[in-house]
Design a protein around this motif. Structure first.
Motif, PDB file in Angstrom:
ATOM      1  N   ALA C  30       0.878  -1.174   0.000  1.00  0.00           N
ATOM      2  CA  ALA C  30       0.000   0.000   0.000  1.00  0.00           C
ATOM      3  C   ALA C  30       0.914   1.223   0.000  1.00  0.00           C
ATOM      4  N   PRO C  31       0.462   2.328  -0.585  1.00  0.00           N
ATOM      5  CA  PRO C  31       1.352   3.496  -0.647  1.00  0.00           C
ATOM      6  C   PRO C  31       1.650   4.067   0.740  1.00  0.00           C
ATOM      7  N   ILE C  64       6.878   3.694  -7.474  1.00  0.00           N
ATOM      8  CA  ILE C  64       6.545   3.705  -8.900  1.00  0.00           C
ATOM      9  C   ILE C  64       5.066   3.387  -8.955  1.00  0.00           C
ATOM     10  N   ILE C  65       4.268   4.357  -9.380  1.00  0.00           N
ATOM     11  CA  ILE C  65       2.830   4.096  -9.363  1.00  0.00           C
ATOM     12  C   ILE C  65       2.292   3.954 -10.784  1.00  0.00           C
ATOM     13  N   GLU C  66       1.377   3.051 -10.900  1.00  0.00           N
ATOM     14  CA  GLU C  66       0.938   2.616 -12.226  1.00  0.00           C
ATOM     15  C   GLU C  66      -0.580   2.482 -12.239  1.00  0.00           C
ATOM     16  N   VAL C 209      -3.179   8.245 -11.066  1.00  0.00           N
ATOM     17  CA  VAL C 209      -2.989   9.620 -10.609  1.00  0.00           C
ATOM     18  C   VAL C 209      -4.178  10.455 -11.081  1.00  0.00           C
ATOM     19  N   THR C 210      -4.808  11.138 -10.141  1.00  0.00           N
ATOM     20  CA  THR C 210      -5.974  11.955 -10.499  1.00  0.00           C
ATOM     21  C   THR C 210      -5.659  13.441 -10.417  1.00  0.00           C
ATOM     22  N   THR C 224      -4.170  10.230  -5.858  1.00  0.00           N
ATOM     23  CA  THR C 224      -4.341   8.994  -6.622  1.00  0.00           C
ATOM     24  C   THR C 224      -5.614   8.306  -6.192  1.00  0.00           C
ATOM     25  N   THR C 225      -5.963   7.269  -6.931  1.00  0.00           N
ATOM     26  CA  THR C 225      -7.138   6.484  -6.551  1.00  0.00           C
ATOM     27  C   THR C 225      -6.872   5.696  -5.274  1.00  0.00           C
TER      28      THR C 225
END
Lengths: 993, 107, 416
Positions: C30-31, C64-66, C209-210, C224-225
């Protein structure tokens, strides 16, 4: 063993035996057979080897979903690898061979991989073969490459031909089963233009095999009557052997018609690729049966239940004398009945469901067959052929309860709608838990250019699995009026999803449960992928290669993603499917290329003189879609010699160049001058009538894009010459600005490139030659340099331009294209006494280089601005604006450090190699050797008898006389002096006579 | 493969008959413009995932340039109109807004 | 998480327990609330950037977010060609850096990416093209890139299935890079992801990413979501979706997104060991280790975010190649697809600082991204860690303003 039954077979014609060979053995089948049914009829169950473990592979299916039964078909220029036997019609004399084994199908050394299978789990190669580093390329990869691949590579040139065809329809229906026929009829009756295609040679799909009743008639009769009704309608096109291979944006659908695969050598094209624009697409593509995952489910003799039924009913082929049926649904019981009807033995039906009490199971029981509910297969026995099954409790771990001897197993894991066409353009799916299938989500279809749905799925392709539902759905979806056709069917009990058999099977059994029998992907491999974090269905697919085989996972992808979902403890819809990509099944690349091969693979543009060149030794050079003579070869002459001869002939006598390919664009109107002033860097509005001016055009980004001579024809008309390659581009460019930016300017353009033939007559004898033709005063006074006159020459209507690209006395004469060849002939005849000879593009190039004239494409490459080429004289200072002007003001373009045009002369007289760079001291921040210039044109000049070159050099014009280094091949360095780029006749004495 | 209706000749043209020409309604900047303005004009093209206005030429048909409103995510074509327009027609904008309520409108 | 070493011995050991003992190749965390660096985009370029931030600069507090699954974009959709025979200095530098890193990538990552330096040919089929390629060879020799010009006979020797006597475009020779080749595209992403995870970085998938949050012209984090995440530096490495992300950060990029087409044939036994590119007729082809002929074609001329294939491009490519490779006529097309490529005004990439302090962008690789992955990551990491890199110097997003282009279409040029 598998065998041909003595009677039955709705598709075969026993009066027409056909012979063929398999691995050199002669076999016999009948007209109407597929290769697969013929092989089975000849007791050839073992037909190939798998990709990774080289395990024995048998025929498993009866249609497009077949993963195993691929053969090399034909020989020489008619050989085709990986031909799917289940969808290939048998023809007399067919030569077939099994694939992927050595030395033989029966004994394959590669099968050692099978013994090592435990050490070769999914994705094993990512974890090994890394050390030592050089071993991958030299040891491991060659071994992997040799053992991978399937069929042999064809070597001979294709002997067949192919063609394109085009069609338009309001409604295209894909699939000729009862759903497709019903939909097509409904749409046709509503007045729509309908195109209906069926991938096999026969209409009716499964309904005719299962012999159901429709509207009180046998399905066979109903199908025949419906096809007859459709055939009688003018607004309907029917096409068998034609598969809807892919749906693309805005209703563009491909129909792959196998015209002559079954009648090779009859002169017809082998395949025809239909490109159809559809107002709407109805997919009636049916459903495909799924395999069940039990240990040993890949052994030859284990087949899909529906396929077993097809072979018995359609082709009178028995896959085995004793067939055990294993299922999770009622439909497979139809297979039991079909086998019994054919006089074959069904020892047991093993049903994974806790109870099996529907009408179909009862009918089977009534025939004296034992039904074992709540059971499964623990393991299939056998090697190259099934010898029996070990029965277990489905809820258990696989302990054997009893062994049943048999030589075939018919399995059914339920059905998956064929949703490929639905999905190709973005149609979405929903998970139907009751029937354990992904089916089209009617609320999220693929949309067309109007944003509305462009696809409707009907029948089994829409998730309806009983004939009555199928007919109602298809009739309604196609806008049918009145009552839909009705089918009499037995009610079916619900199926039960079974993803692993038995459900508690341990790792040893799971390592023997095949999901993808071609690529050798097993249940354990998918579970391994999940364990290692390859969680997305795309990861798992790519890590294990599940569904990446030639069948693209039609039979078992759903099983794989169900197992993945289970391993990750998430619902199946969350896992989703991999992307469905065209084509539905592989289509021949020959069909995609169509007739575009050989001389006609691209259109060829011909000048009026093209034919003359062809018969007079033209050595061609492609320039766009034209071919221009590079030089004219005389008997025994090399290219280099010919070019030198042509140059000498121009310099000393007179030469003819076919310049017809040069672009010619008329620009006319009250604002034409203003327009050309924007288009060219020079001022064209001030050009007097009767005169010519050399002009440059830049892109809006500032780079030089084209050049040519502009001719003022009259007060409001200019003729713009462009480069050969530039004509269409520049015309489009002009129209772009006129239509989209300066639409209020009154200007008209016309590209008249092909309306005129143009010949350059160049050399000291040029005037004499033309004067001999007679009709115009061509004296220096009558037509000075850079002027033009109109008149007749030797009877030809001619426009004569006094311009020169060679530095010689030169006239470029334009005549109507229709008179071009005659004019050319007249010039040759008149010029004989003056030593006339045609010359090609290379002589033209060298002569212009001798004169220091730039060539678009040589001195320019898309990164060069006119200022780089010292062409400031052709850039008007008076104009506030021209296309590219603002761009050229940017800091990097205005920099004094840009490389600029100079002449280059080697110290030893040699020719600098094409493309060589001049080096400077030191290296840059990335360790690259610093450069200070490059060669743009370089030739041997026969006129000067030494090498000459032009190039771009940093601060070049300020460095006259300096010597710079060009490193060339083998560590050598060519030293060249920076000189003036005009090498020959600097004062223009030769051209101004 | 797209189809776009040429507003001049009325033909619903195949993509292979057409030539794409990039963003529509560009304002040209020439001499006198700043570096930023010129960069914006030539390189900073709109690249929306959604409604986009662009130039097309019926190159192998009538030869005319025209403009199209198209969705780059679904390839829906909302309409085509003559190249001699400084902005999308009002009724076309209304049509797009009705179909895509979240569309921010032509800017 | 510490990573267990992959080897033949490890496989043999696991085989004894039915491979039930293998651990995850990368974590699924989890982030955290804050990272030193966030990289948006877990494709090859994003993961490589993160990897070299850790390996070369010791920066490991990295996420690293995807939006989707790692490696699920163009990394997994390309034709896997690796070469560095570029003409212009800046391109040759970064692509050769990448190519040289590919040489040892399997060992560096302890993950077999199957880099196969099998050789790459670019056919010269017109006089003009020949001159362009000879020029490239001379440039490459000065740039430290090993290429050579070879004769038609040598071409035929390297590619027995080729027809060098085509009626329209006979093969006049080729630009040959012996150490060019291919690699297994998915494995590159997976190998980097595993190595990043092994250094303690968080690879966070299914996280879109929002919004990009800035304060006083400096980046402070992303929405982000999976919630808000803070960061000091942000790397945007999202290829065709760069425009959309840049918009969120309040600036525009000089790129357009187009669809690029490719296809594979059914697998056949090895028949072509090199990669062949035929630019005059716009097609290229190689054979994968699985045996498929991998064929690449053209791009659409219009903005397109659908990852779909368009038939007419494939048709044009096949028509172009069939005279040069007559044998493909009797193969079958297995699959065709499209990928979204991000194109700049000069068709060269952008590795650059942006108007927002702390935001760096890496995009615009167009049709050439896969071959650049390690070099791109290496250079981007240097740019983000040190504020500058010689490899990225010329690839600034502001170069269009100065008129300083890196144009690689030069060798193709215009016909005369």
């Amino acid at each position: 063993m598998s065998t041909r039954l003595s009677k039955g077979g709705r598709l075969i014609d026993r009066s027409k035996p056909l012979s063929f060979t398999f691995n050199g053995r002669r076999m016999q089948g009948y007209a109407g057979d597929t290769l697969a049914s013929a092989l089975l009829g000849a007791d050839q169950m073992l037909v190939g080897r798998s990709f990774k473990y080289h395990r024995p592979r048998g025929i498993i299916a009866s249609g497009a979903e077949e993963p195993n039964a691929l053969v090399g078909l034909g020989e020489g220029g008619k050989f085709e690898p990986n031909q799917r036997t289940t969808t290939t019609e048998l023809f007399d004399g067919a030569v077939t061979a099994s694939q992927n084994h050595w030395p033989s199908l029966e004994f394959d050394v590669g099968a050692i991989n099978n013994k090592l299978g435990r050490f070769l789990p999914g994705g094993f190669y990512y974890k090994t073969f890394m050390y030592p580093r050089f071993a991958w390329k030299h040891v491991f990869e060659p071994i992997i490459r040799q053992s991978a691949g399937l069929g042999k590579a064809p070597t001979a040139r294709d002997e067949d031909h192919y063609e394109y065809a085009y069609a338009f329809a309001d409604v295209v229906v894909a699939g000729g089963g009862i759903a497709g026929l019903t939909a097509a009829l409904a749409a046709a009756k509503a007045g729509k233009r309908v195109w209906l295609m069926e991938q096999t040679a026969d209409w009716g799909g499964r309904a005719v095999v299962d012999a159901i009743e429709i509207d009180g008639k046998p399905a066979e009769d109903w199908v025949a009557e419906t096809v007859a009704a459709l055939s009688a309608m003018d607004n309907v096109t029917l096409r068998t052997r034609t598969m809807a291979s892919g749906l693309f944006d805005h209703g563009y659908i491909m129909g792959y018609e196998r015209v002559a695969d079954h009648t090779p050598g009859d002169g017809r094209p082998r395949h025809r690729l239909w490109r159809i624009r559809a107002g709407h697409v109805i997919t009636a593509t049916g459903a495909i049966e799924r395999s069940l995952s039990f240990a040993g489910n890949d052994i030859p003799g284990v087949m899909l239940a529906s396929a077993v039924r097809d072979y018995v009913v359609n082709w009178a082929v028995s896959p085995g004398d004793r067939t055990v049926i294993v299922t999770n649904n009622d439909d497979a019981y139809r297979t039991a009945l079909a086998l019994l009807d054919a006089g074959l033995v069904v020892p047991t039906v093993i049903d994974a469901r806790a109870e099996a009490k529907g009408a179909l199971p009862e009918a089977v029981r009534a025939r004296g067959v034992r039904v074992l509910a709540g059971h499964g297969i623990a393991k299939v026995k056998g090697g190259k052929r099934v010898t029996g099954v070990s029965v277990c409790i489905q809820e258990g771990e696989g302990a054997e309860i009893e062994a049943i001897a048999c030589d075939a197993v018919a399995m059914s894991g339920g059905w998956s709608p064929v949703v490929h066409l639905w999905s190709h353009c973005g149609g979405k799916l929903i998970w139907d838990a009751d029937r354990a299938m992904f089916r089209p989500d009617p609320n999220r279809p693929a949309t067309g250019d109007d944003g509305a749905a462009m696809v409707t799925a009907v029948g089994s392709a829409n998730g309806h699995l009983t004939a009555d539902e199928v007919l109602t759905d298809a009739h309604k979806a196609a806008g049918g009026e009145g009552k839909a056709p009705a089918a009499a069917i037995e009610a079916e009990a619900p199926m039960m999803p079974v993803w692993i058999m038995p459900q508690g099977a341990g790792p040893a059994l799971r390592m023997k449960m095949w999901l993808d029998p071609q690529n050798d992907v097993k249940v354990s491999d998918v579970q391994l992928a999940a364990r290692e974090g390859y969680e997305s269905v795309e990861h798992t697919k790519r890590y294990t290669t599940l569904g990446m085989a030639t069948d693209q996972g039609k039979m078992s992808n759903i099983n794989g993603l169900a197992i993945l979902s289970d391993a990750l403890h998430r619902p199946i819809p969350e896992t989703g499917t991999t992307t469905f990509r065209p084509p539905y099944t592989p289509i021949s690349i020959g069909a995609i290329a169509g007739e575009a091969r050989g001389d006609i693979f691209q259109p060829l543009r011909r000048t009026p003189m093209h034919g003359w060149h062809e018969t007079h030794g033209a050595h061609w050079e492609p320039v766009g879609l034209w071919r221009r003579p590079y030089c004219f070869l005389r008997t025994g002459e090399g290219v280099h010699d010919a070019v030198n001869r042509e140059i000498r002939s121009v310099r000393n006598a007179v030469g003819l160049l076919d310049a017809s390919t040069l672009g010619k664009i008329i620009v006319k109107g009250p604002d034409a001058g203003k327009f050309l002033d924007m288009l060219y860097t020079n001022m064209m509005s001030t050009l007097p009538v009767g005169k010519c001016r050399y002009g440059l055009m830049c892109s809006e980004n500032g780079f030089l894009s084209d050049d040519g001579v502009v001719v003022r024809l009259s007060e409001d008309t200019w003729l713009c010459h462009t480069t050969t390659g530039g004509a269409d581009r520049i015309h489009g460019w002009m129209e772009d600005w006129l239509q989209c930016e300066w639409w209020d300017w009154k200007v008209y353009t016309a590209n008249v490139t092909e309306q005129y033939a143009q010949v350059a007559i160049a050399g000291p004898n040029a005037r004499k030659l033309l004067e001999k033709l007679g009709g115009m005063d061509l004296s220096k006074e009558a037509i000075p340099f850079m002027e033009w006159r109109e008149g007749t020459l030797g009877g030809f209507r001619a426009r004569v331009h006094r311009i020169s690209f060679s530095g010689e006395l030169s006239f470029e004469v334009a005549v109507p294209a229709s008179e071009g060849r005659a004019f050319w002939d007249a010039l040759l005849a008149a010029g004989e006494e003056f030593g006339v000879a045609p010359y090609g593009t290379e002589a033209m190039h060298i002569m212009r280089a001798e004169k220091g004239f730039i060539m678009i494409g040589d001195e320019t490459d898309g990164t060069v601005i006119p200022q780089d080429l010292n062409l400031q004289w052709a850039i008007s200072k008076k104009k506030a604006d021209y296309l590219g002007k603002r761009a050229q003001e940017r800091s990097h373009m205005a920099s004094p450090d840009r490389w600029k045009l100079v002449g280059l002369e080697t110290l030893d007289g040699s020719v600098i190699p094409d493309g060589a760079y001049a080096v400077a001291e030191g290296v840059n921040a990335n360790g690259q050797r610093n450069m200070q210039g490059r060669v743009t044109s370089t030739y041997y000049s026969p006129t000067l008898n030494k090498g000459i070159a032009m190039g771009l050099v940093k601060h070049g014009p300020d460095r006259m006389g300096e010597v710079i280094d060009f490193p060339v091949d083998d560590g050598k360095v060519v030293k060249a002096r920076i000189v003036d780029p005009v090498f020959f006749d600097k004062d223009g004495e030769k051209q101004n006579v | 493969m797209l189809t776009l209706e040429c507003p001049y000749c009325g033909v619903k043209a195949e993509e292979t008959e057409l030539q794409a020409g990039g963003e529509a309604h560009l304002k040209r900047y020439g001499p006198g413009a700043s570096d930023e303005e010129f960069e914006g004009y030539l390189f900073m093209r709109k690249n929306p995932k959604g409604v986009h206005f662009e130039r097309w030429r019926h190159a192998y048909g009538c030869g005319k340039w025209f403009l199209a409103a198209r969705c780059t995510a679904t390839l829906e074509v909302f309409g085509t109109y003559p190249a001699q327009s400084t902005q999308p027609p009002v009724d076309l904008q209304a049509k797009i807004k009705a179909k895509r309520p979240n569309w921010e409108g032509y800017k | 998480m510490a990573m267990r070493r992959y080897s033949a011995f490890a496989i043999a050991k696991e085989a004894m327990s039915y491979h039930l003992g293998w651990e995850r190749a990368w974590g699924s965390p989890a982030p955290k609330k804050k990272y030193d660096v966030i990289i948006v985009g877990a494709g090859g370029h994003g993961l490589a950037t993160a990897y070299y931030l850790g390996k070369n600069y010791g920066i490991t507090n990295v996420a690293i977010i995807e939006k989707g699954w790692l490696g699920g974009g163009n990394t997994g959709r390309n034709t896997t060609i690796i070469r560095s025979n570029y003409l212009q200095d800046p391109s040759a530098a970064i692509y050769e850096k990448a190519r040289s890193l590919y040489e040892t990538m399997s060992q560096d990552l302890n993950y077999n990416v199957m880099f196969s330096p099998r050789g790459l040919l670019m056919l010269g089929q017109t006089e003009h093209e020949v001159r362009g390629y000879k020029r490239t060879v001379y440039a490459n020799n000065l740039q430290g890139v090993a290429t050579e010009w070879i004769s038609p006979a040598k071409v035929k020797e390297l590619v027995p299935i080729i027809n060098i006597d085509g009626p329209r475009y006979p093969v006049l020779g080729a630009l040959y890079q012996a150490r060019g080749g291919t690699a297994r595209h998915d494995a590159v992403a997976w190998g980097y992801a595993r190595a990043c995870s092994g250094m303690g970085m968080d690879v966070i998938q299914q996280c879109e990413v929002t919004g990009v949050r800035t304060e006083g012209g400096k980046v402070v984090g992303v929405d982000t979501t999976k919630g808000a995440i803070d960061c000091d530096k942000l790397g945007m490495v999202v290829a065709g979706h760069a425009s959309v992300l840049a918009e969120q950060a309040g600036f525009r990029l000089p790129i357009e997104s187009l669809a690029l087409q490719a296809m594979v044939s059914e697998p056949i036994k090895p028949c072509m060991d090199v990669v062949v590119m035929a630019n005059t007729v716009h097609g290229y082809m190689s054979q994968s280790d699985k045996g498929e002929m991998v064929i690449g074609g053209g791009t659409d001329g219009f903005n397109n975010y659908t990852q779909r294939g368009s038939f007419h491009h494939i048709e044009e490519t096949v028509r172009a190649l069939i005279e040069t490779f007559p044998m493909i006529s009797r193969l079958k097309q297995l699959r065709q697809w499209g990928g979204i490529v991000d194109m700049t005004g000069d068709r060269s990439p952008i590795l650059s600082k942006t108007p927002v302090e702390g935001i760096f962008v890496n995009c615009g690789w167009g049709t050439g991204g896969f071959k650049a992955i390690p070099g791109s990551g290496w250079a981007m990491a240097e740019l983000m860690a040190r504020g500058q890199s010689p490899l990225t110097e010329e690839f600034s997003m502001y170069r269009f303003r100065e008129g300083k282009f890196i144009d690689e279409s030069v060798a193709a040029g215009v016909a005369h």
